[in-house]
Motif scaffolding. Structure first.
Motif, PDB file in Angstrom:
ATOM      1  N   GLN A  56     -10.862  22.223  62.568  1.00  0.00           N
ATOM      2  CA  GLN A  56      -9.713  22.933  63.101  1.00  0.00           C
ATOM      3  C   GLN A  56      -8.567  22.918  62.094  1.00  0.00           C
ATOM      4  N   MET A  57      -7.792  24.025  62.086  1.00  0.00           N
ATOM      5  CA  MET A  57      -6.645  24.122  61.194  1.00  0.00           C
ATOM      6  C   MET A  57      -5.468  23.357  61.798  1.00  0.00           C
ATOM      7  N   TYR A  58      -4.776  22.633  60.920  1.00  0.00           N
ATOM      8  CA  TYR A  58      -3.577  21.891  61.306  1.00  0.00           C
ATOM      9  C   TYR A  58      -2.409  22.416  60.478  1.00  0.00           C
ATOM     10  N   PHE A  59      -1.232  22.450  61.100  1.00  0.00           N
ATOM     11  CA  PHE A  59      -0.044  22.987  60.448  1.00  0.00           C
ATOM     12  C   PHE A  59       1.098  21.994  60.562  1.00  0.00           C
ATOM     13  N   GLY A  64      -1.557  32.043  65.729  1.00  0.00           N
ATOM     14  CA  GLY A  64      -1.654  30.585  65.711  1.00  0.00           C
ATOM     15  C   GLY A  64      -1.015  29.928  64.515  1.00  0.00           C
ATOM     16  N   LYS A  65      -0.098  30.634  63.865  1.00  0.00           N
ATOM     17  CA  LYS A  65       0.638  30.055  62.739  1.00  0.00           C
ATOM     18  C   LYS A  65       2.096  29.914  63.141  1.00  0.00           C
ATOM     19  N   PRO A  66       2.732  28.822  62.723  1.00  0.00           N
ATOM     20  CA  PRO A  66       4.128  28.602  63.149  1.00  0.00           C
ATOM     21  C   PRO A  66       5.071  29.657  62.598  1.00  0.00           C
ATOM     22  N   SER A  67       6.051  30.019  63.406  1.00  0.00           N
ATOM     23  CA  SER A  67       7.104  30.942  62.965  1.00  0.00           C
ATOM     24  C   SER A  67       8.167  30.150  62.229  1.00  0.00           C
ATOM     25  N   GLY A 111       4.782  13.587  55.979  1.00  0.00           N
ATOM     26  CA  GLY A 111       4.623  12.562  56.997  1.00  0.00           C
ATOM     27  C   GLY A 111       4.938  13.009  58.415  1.00  0.00           C
ATOM     28  N   GLN A 112       5.310  14.275  58.587  1.00  0.00           N
ATOM     29  CA  GLN A 112       5.607  14.832  59.907  1.00  0.00           C
ATOM     30  C   GLN A 112       4.300  14.984  60.709  1.00  0.00           C
ATOM     31  N   ASP A 124       5.478  23.352  56.057  1.00  0.00           N
ATOM     32  CA  ASP A 124       4.568  24.499  56.060  1.00  0.00           C
ATOM     33  C   ASP A 124       3.206  24.223  55.432  1.00  0.00           C
ATOM     34  N   LEU A 125       2.802  22.974  55.353  1.00  0.00           N
ATOM     35  CA  LEU A 125       1.475  22.656  54.838  1.00  0.00           C
ATOM     36  C   LEU A 125       0.437  23.071  55.867  1.00  0.00           C
TER      37      LEU A 125
END
Length: 116
Positions: free
Chosen positions: A6-9, A108-111, A28-29, A14-15
């Protein structure tokens, strides 16, 4: 058939990575999954609808005040103009939130943070 990780953001830096680690390697977030981001997009859409509705209502009320004042001609308080010009940015902000939330919920990508 292979199961893809699964993709993690990371919302802070923005990594984007495919991993099972719950913290960002760069800053580290806490990382978020695509499903979490999509559900947050739905919340952004709901909030944007509320904000746009209140802004639109304020615009309609101020326009009604201005139109009623013209028939017969009366002096219009500056409050009606202040309401109108105060509600337009609120309405626009709501529309921007709806479009950003829709993009986030769909892909599914953060704005990026909302700013005018």
């Amino acid at each position: 058939m292979e199961i893809q990780p699964q993709m993690y953001f990371c919302r802070k830096c923005d990594l984007e990575m495919q991993a099972t680690d719950s913290t960002c390697l760069r800053c580290g977030q806490a990382m978020q999954t695509q499903a979490q981001i999509k559900s947050l997009g739905g919340l952004i859409i709901a909030g944007g609808i509320l904000v746009a509705a209140f802004g639109g209502l304020g615009i309609l009320i101020s326009l009604a005040i201005l139109l009623i004042a013209k028939h017969p001609p009366r002096e219009v308080s500056s409050d009606a103009y202040a309401l109108l010009f105060g509600c337009v940015p609120v309405f626009v902000f709501g529309i921007v939130a709806i479009t950003r939330g829709r993009r986030q919920a769909k892909f599914g990508k953060p704005s990026k943070p909302l700013s005018l």
